[in-house]
Design an enzyme around this catalytic site. Structure first.
Site, PDB file in Angstrom:
ATOM      1  N   LYS A  64       0.845  -1.203   0.000  1.00 18.63           N
ATOM      2  CA  LYS A  64       0.000   0.000   0.000  1.00 18.63           C
ATOM      3  C   LYS A  64       0.875   1.246   0.000  1.00 18.63           C
ATOM      4  O   LYS A  64       0.764   2.131   0.865  1.00 18.63           O
ATOM      5  CB  LYS A  64      -0.942   0.021   1.197  1.00 18.63           C
ATOM      6  CG  LYS A  64      -1.986  -1.075   1.099  1.00 18.63           C
ATOM      7  CD  LYS A  64      -3.164  -0.844   1.985  1.00 18.63           C
ATOM      8  CE  LYS A  64      -4.080  -2.036   1.955  1.00 18.63           C
ATOM      9  NZ  LYS A  64      -3.479  -3.254   2.547  1.00 18.63           N
ATOM     10  N   ALA A 174     -13.305 -13.470   7.163  1.00 20.70           N
ATOM     11  CA  ALA A 174     -13.201 -12.835   8.485  1.00 20.70           C
ATOM     12  C   ALA A 174     -13.902 -11.473   8.549  1.00 20.70           C
ATOM     13  O   ALA A 174     -14.435 -11.082   9.587  1.00 20.70           O
ATOM     14  CB  ALA A 174     -11.736 -12.693   8.876  1.00 20.70           C
ATOM     15  N   GLY A 176     -16.493 -10.648   6.691  1.00 20.76           N
ATOM     16  CA  GLY A 176     -17.929 -10.822   6.437  1.00 20.76           C
ATOM     17  C   GLY A 176     -18.362 -10.906   4.987  1.00 20.76           C
ATOM     18  O   GLY A 176     -19.517 -11.233   4.703  1.00 20.76           O
ATOM     19  N   GLY A 193      -7.723 -14.072   3.590  1.00 20.85           N
ATOM     20  CA  GLY A 193      -6.612 -14.250   4.515  1.00 20.85           C
ATOM     21  C   GLY A 193      -6.924 -15.220   5.626  1.00 20.85           C
ATOM     22  O   GLY A 193      -6.814 -16.443   5.476  1.00 20.85           O
TER      23      GLY A 193
HETATM   24  P1  BMP Z   1      -8.509 -11.157   5.950  1.00 18.11           P
HETATM   25  O1  BMP Z   1      -9.192 -12.055   4.906  1.00 18.11           O
HETATM   26  O2  BMP Z   1      -7.798 -11.934   6.988  1.00 18.11           O
HETATM   27  O3  BMP Z   1      -9.450 -10.133   6.489  1.00 18.11           O
HETATM   28  O4  BMP Z   1      -7.325 -10.365   5.182  1.00 18.11           O
HETATM   29  C1  BMP Z   1      -7.583  -9.388   4.219  1.00 18.11           C
HETATM   30  C2  BMP Z   1      -6.286  -8.907   3.642  1.00 18.11           C
HETATM   31  O5  BMP Z   1      -6.557  -7.910   2.652  1.00 18.11           O
HETATM   32  C3  BMP Z   1      -5.336  -8.263   4.636  1.00 18.11           C
HETATM   33  O6  BMP Z   1      -4.008  -8.516   4.197  1.00 18.11           O
HETATM   34  C4  BMP Z   1      -5.641  -6.778   4.500  1.00 18.11           C
HETATM   35  O7  BMP Z   1      -4.524  -5.983   4.835  1.00 18.11           O
HETATM   36  C5  BMP Z   1      -5.976  -6.658   3.023  1.00 18.11           C
HETATM   37  N1  BMP Z   1      -6.916  -5.560   2.662  1.00 18.11           N
HETATM   38  C6  BMP Z   1      -8.176  -5.483   3.228  1.00 18.11           C
HETATM   39  O8  BMP Z   1      -8.571  -6.314   4.051  1.00 18.11           O
HETATM   40  N2  BMP Z   1      -9.002  -4.455   2.842  1.00 18.11           N
HETATM   41  C7  BMP Z   1      -8.637  -3.510   1.942  1.00 18.11           C
HETATM   42  O9  BMP Z   1      -9.428  -2.634   1.631  1.00 18.11           O
HETATM   43  C8  BMP Z   1      -7.356  -3.603   1.353  1.00 18.11           C
HETATM   44  C9  BMP Z   1      -6.523  -4.651   1.722  1.00 18.11           C
HETATM   45  O10 BMP Z   1      -5.349  -4.762   1.148  1.00 18.11           O
END
Ligand code: BMP
Length: 217
Positions: A64, A174, A176, A193
């Site tokens: 990012k 995670a 939703g 993730g």
């Molecule tokens: P998780 O499925 O565990 O919530 O992970 C989501 C991943 O995507 C994390 O690495 C987070 O930093 C990234 N992410 C996000 O969740 N929302 C965004 O808007 C942008 C992201 O990069």
């Protein structure tokens, strides 16, 4: 260039224990189209992790990046030289920083963040998501990040960027969101993730997400 689009699933590998991270990566590399890594894993295990994972599959460096053009260039060049297939940058930095990222990528892909997936995104990024998407197209980025937690916003970004740009959508599991809803709304890939790397059986969790995505393709 560009990563494959078989399962349309990207693993967000935020596991901070390097040994466990590699174990999960080996188990799911055959199912996912790419692995996205972020600061948690790179800070705990070092940037060599980019190269190690790139032996298994395409690696997206989710740094990012949000900086002046010269710093953006240095970060993108470094990530690509270590084996990254793509780097995620913020779009709010403006046209010069976005162009610097695209130039520095030299063959790798650049994805720009539009609206983020968490509730706080409504405070700033949501209000400017379409503008940032438009700017990204003008600056030549390859794709965009849009929220699986709000599929209607994926639709809005898709309508701005057209059919040829990629949309990657985090917020599945995670947070939703549902992978198939994101794909139906116009995303090319769902990013997952914790619901995969934190599962008892990451391989079957990844298979289940793939099945959900395939049900709408
Ligand atoms: P998780 O499925 O565990 O919530 O992970 C989501 C991943 O995507 C994390 O690495 C987070 O930093 C990234 N992410 C996000 O969740 N929302 C965004 O808007 C942008 C992201 O990069």
């Amino acid at each position: 260039m560009g990563m494959k689009s078989d399962s349309r699933l990207v693993l967000a590998l935020d596991e901070t224990d390097g040994r466990k991270a590699l174990e999960v990566a080996e188990k799911v590399a055959g199912t996912v189209d790419a692995i996205k890594i972020n600061w948690p894993l790179v800070l705990s295990e070092g940037p060599g992790m980019i190269t190690r994972l790139a032996d298994l599959t395409d690696v997206i460096c989710d740094f990012k990046v949000a900086d002046i053009p010269n710093t953006v260039r240095l970060i993108v060049e470094n990530a690509v030289s270590r084996g990254a297939s793509a780097v995620i940058v913020h779009a709010f930095t403006g046209d010069d920083s976005l162009r610097a990222a695209v130039e520095a990528a030299s063959g790798a892909e650049i994805y720009a963040v539009t609206e983020m997936s968490h509730p706080g995104a409504k405070m700033f990024t949501a209000m400017h998501a379409e503008e940032m998407a438009r700017l990204g197209v003008e600056c030549g980025v390859d794709g965009f990040i849009a929220p699986a937690t709000r599929p209607d916003r994926i639709r809005a970004v898709r309508s701005v960027v057209g059919p040829s740009k990629k949309i990657l959508s985090p917020g599945v599991g995670a947070q939703g969101g549902k992978a198939s809803d994101a794909i139906s709304a116009g995303a090319d890939y769902a990013i997952v993730g914790r619901a995969i790397y934190g599962a008892e059986d990451p391989a079957s969790a990844a298979e289940a997400f793939r099945g959900d995505i395939m049900s709408v393709l």
